[in-house]
Design an enzyme around this catalytic site. Structure first.
Site, PDB file in Angstrom:
ATOM      1  N   CYS B  77       0.884  -1.183   0.139  1.00 48.87           N
ATOM      2  CA  CYS B  77       0.136   0.010  -0.020  1.00 48.87           C
ATOM      3  C   CYS B  77       0.902   1.369  -0.131  1.00 48.87           C
ATOM      4  O   CYS B  77       1.402   1.733  -1.062  1.00 48.87           O
ATOM      5  CB  CYS B  77      -0.953   0.096   1.206  1.00 48.87           C
ATOM      6  SG  CYS B  77      -2.222   1.081   1.242  1.00 48.87           S
ATOM      7  N   HIS B 174      -3.077  -5.609   1.779  1.00 52.87           N
ATOM      8  CA  HIS B 174      -2.372  -6.021   2.785  1.00 52.87           C
ATOM      9  C   HIS B 174      -2.323  -7.247   3.311  1.00 52.87           C
ATOM     10  O   HIS B 174      -3.153  -7.593   4.322  1.00 52.87           O
ATOM     11  CB  HIS B 174      -2.922  -5.024   4.012  1.00 52.87           C
ATOM     12  CG  HIS B 174      -2.987  -3.493   3.884  1.00 52.87           C
ATOM     13  ND1 HIS B 174      -1.814  -2.694   4.087  1.00 52.87           N
ATOM     14  CD2 HIS B 174      -3.683  -2.605   3.359  1.00 52.87           C
ATOM     15  CE1 HIS B 174      -1.888  -1.518   3.822  1.00 52.87           C
ATOM     16  NE2 HIS B 174      -3.120  -1.326   3.417  1.00 52.87           N
ATOM     17  N   GLU B 176      -0.428  -8.398   5.509  1.00 49.51           N
ATOM     18  CA  GLU B 176      -0.343  -8.772   6.912  1.00 49.51           C
ATOM     19  C   GLU B 176      -1.379  -8.386   7.750  1.00 49.51           C
ATOM     20  O   GLU B 176      -1.463  -8.697   8.862  1.00 49.51           O
ATOM     21  CB  GLU B 176       0.840  -7.392   7.358  1.00 49.51           C
ATOM     22  CG  GLU B 176       0.280  -6.158   7.386  1.00 49.51           C
ATOM     23  CD  GLU B 176       0.132  -5.393   6.011  1.00 49.51           C
ATOM     24  OE1 GLU B 176       0.278  -6.181   4.783  1.00 49.51           O
ATOM     25  OE2 GLU B 176       0.028  -4.277   5.747  1.00 49.51           O
TER      26      GLU B 176
END
Lengths: 295, 192
Positions: B77, B174, B176
């Site tokens: 991002c 994302h 994560e």
């Protein structure tokens, strides 16, 4: 491949992107530019900063949507705006104009003295204030995707921010050492939903991002809150009520990134000009304190 | 293997948690000297303007560019924006990847979304069949890939959301924020 909007993961996710950053109160598009250039990770669009709300008194309401839209046009970083506690129509209006986060805030005059907004009904995420873990988990139970400790807004006195952060983080430390059979009684003591108490214990932290707010005025204040264990910092009146807002804003941003490096903290604390004129919370009449708003 | 995560601002703790789940040593990078001895670097999600400003102020721009010449770097991002050559706006960029990005291309936060992505390279490297569930937060798109950069994934309407240039990786979304470690495994295969 269907796309789903407004899920809890994307609401909570934006707060995760703000971590390690500073969210600044701004009252004009020019302030918003100064904040963005200084490295703010988001701005809070307002008509008056909390120190002026205190000084002027009267009913404090949601800001004019036109002002918020002008601020949204001025910057590329996320823009937050405040609605009154329980005022779900102000929240609907803020969602309609496309703000990125709504702060259901005790800084404004509450519209409901028993209930907060049902935040699950909205696509836009909410941040809410708290003074302890129970209050935080009640707000998350209502749908808040981010929490901030309240402190005492508009004072420039960090003592309440420290008290609330220590209380929340201390509650969590206590919870993580408890046996599972003690969780229901603790949930009852906190006045918090059992499932969220259980989840907090399992995670060893608040289930959503937790910032500090209310009284942060210097880089040292901001780093203090970070070292206590919060995820980031809101600065309200502390920047634009000070002598050199651009310089102080940039210094606070650096202090939050390098919060463990005392030599950098010393460097950024130099020659910042006049800080905001503070008010000692300990000498303030109870009726003037706003952190008690919220149920 | 030792992987750094740029810890100026953003969700660096989430990346570190993913790397730890994969039993990889992960360290926070805030100053140029923290890059020493690393095999790869992740630039997390966050605000690209904040990350760019502090990277400039603390002398990280050139060291990061040099690190990216020889080592694997992955930007998620804001990190992808920071690695690009062109973000259609005046802000500090690393110019590491030959990609042009458009910030907040899907709209504001109310337009943030989750979607499943089909990523053939990811399936191949990890030996799995499932689509990758991706979380997009005020996400950028990769408008164009040039030179050695290749498209890795697109959303249903064809807009590019992941690209790779040899050992460099950029994603609009994302990994994560999910429990799926496959993208991190894919990145580690580039760092090895």
């Amino acid at each position: 491949m269907e796309q789903q909007t407004g899920t809890f993961a994307v609401k909570k996710g934006l707060a995760q992107m703000l971590k390690g950053g500073v969210i600044m109160d701004v009252v004009t598009p020019e302030h918003a530019k100064i904040a963005e250039d200084a490295g703010a990770c988001a701005v809070m669009a307002l008509e008056r900063v909390p120190a002026d709300i205190r000084a002027q008194g009267g009913v404090a309401r949601m800001s004019d949507p036109e002002l918020i839209l002008r601020i949204m046009d001025a910057v590329t970083i996320p823009v937050m705006a405040k609605c009154r506690i329980g005022h779900f129509v102000e929240a609907q209006i803020l969602e309609a104009i496309g703000v990125d986060y709504i702060d259901e805030s005790e800084v404004l005059t509450p519209a409901d003295e028993a209930n907060h907004i049902n935040k699950h009904l909205f696509k836009v995420p909410f941040v809410c204030g708290c003074r302890n873990l129970g209050e935080a988990l009640r707000r998350i139970g209502e749908g808040a995707a981010m929490i901030r400790t309240k402190g005492e807004a508009g004072t420039g006195d960090v003592v309440e921010a420290v008290r609330h952060a220590r209380t929340v983080l201390g509650d969590i430390r206590r919870l993580t050492t408890m046996a599972d059979e003690e969780l229901m009684a603790f949930a009852k003591e906190l006045g918090a939903p059992y499932e969220l108490v259980k989840e907090t214990k399992e995670l060893g932290r608040m289930p959503v991002v937790n910032f500090a707010a209310g009284g942060v005025a210097t880089p040292a204040d901001a780093a203090l809150m970070m070292q206590l264990g919060v995820d980031g910092v809101f600065v309200g009146s502390g920047i634009f009520k000070s002598g050199d807002p651009a310089k102080r804003a940039a210094a606070i941003v650096k202090a939050v990134t390098h919060y463990q490096d005392a030599s950098i903290l010393a460097e950024v604390s130099k020659n910042l000009g006049e800080p905001m004129v503070g008010r000692n919370v300990s000498q303030m009449p109870e009726a003037e304190k706003i952190a008690g708003r919220g149920w | 293997m030792k992987i750094g995560v740029l810890a100026i601002q953003g969700d660096f703790a989430e990346h570190i948690a993913m790397l730890k789940r994969l039993n990889v040593e992960a360290v926070e990078v805030r100053l140029p000297e923290h890059l020493k001895g690393l095999d790869g670097l992740i630039i997390p999600g966050g605000e690209s303007t904040t990350i760019g400003k502090l990277a400039t102020d603390y002398g990280l721009m050139e060291p990061l560019r040099q690190f990216g010449q020889r080592h694997a770097v992955w930007g998620t991002c804001a990190g992808a924006i920071f690695m690009s050559k062109d973000a259609s706006r005046n802000q500090p960029l690393l110019n590491l990847m030959d990609i042009k990005v458009e910030r907040n291309a899907f709209g504001r936060q109310v337009d943030s979304f989750e979607a499943d992505l089909d990523i053939p390279e990811l399936k191949q490297v990890t030996g799995t069949k499932d689509a990758f569930h991706a979380v997009f937060i005020r996400a950028p798109i990769i408008e164009s890939v040039n030179g050695d950069a290749k498209i890795l994934a697109s959303v249903a309407d064809g807009r590019i959301v992941a690209a790779q240039q040899v050992h460099l990786l950029a994603t609009s979304f994302h990994p994560e924020l999910t429990n799926d470690t496959r993208f991190h495994e894919y990145f580690l295969s580039l760092a090895d």
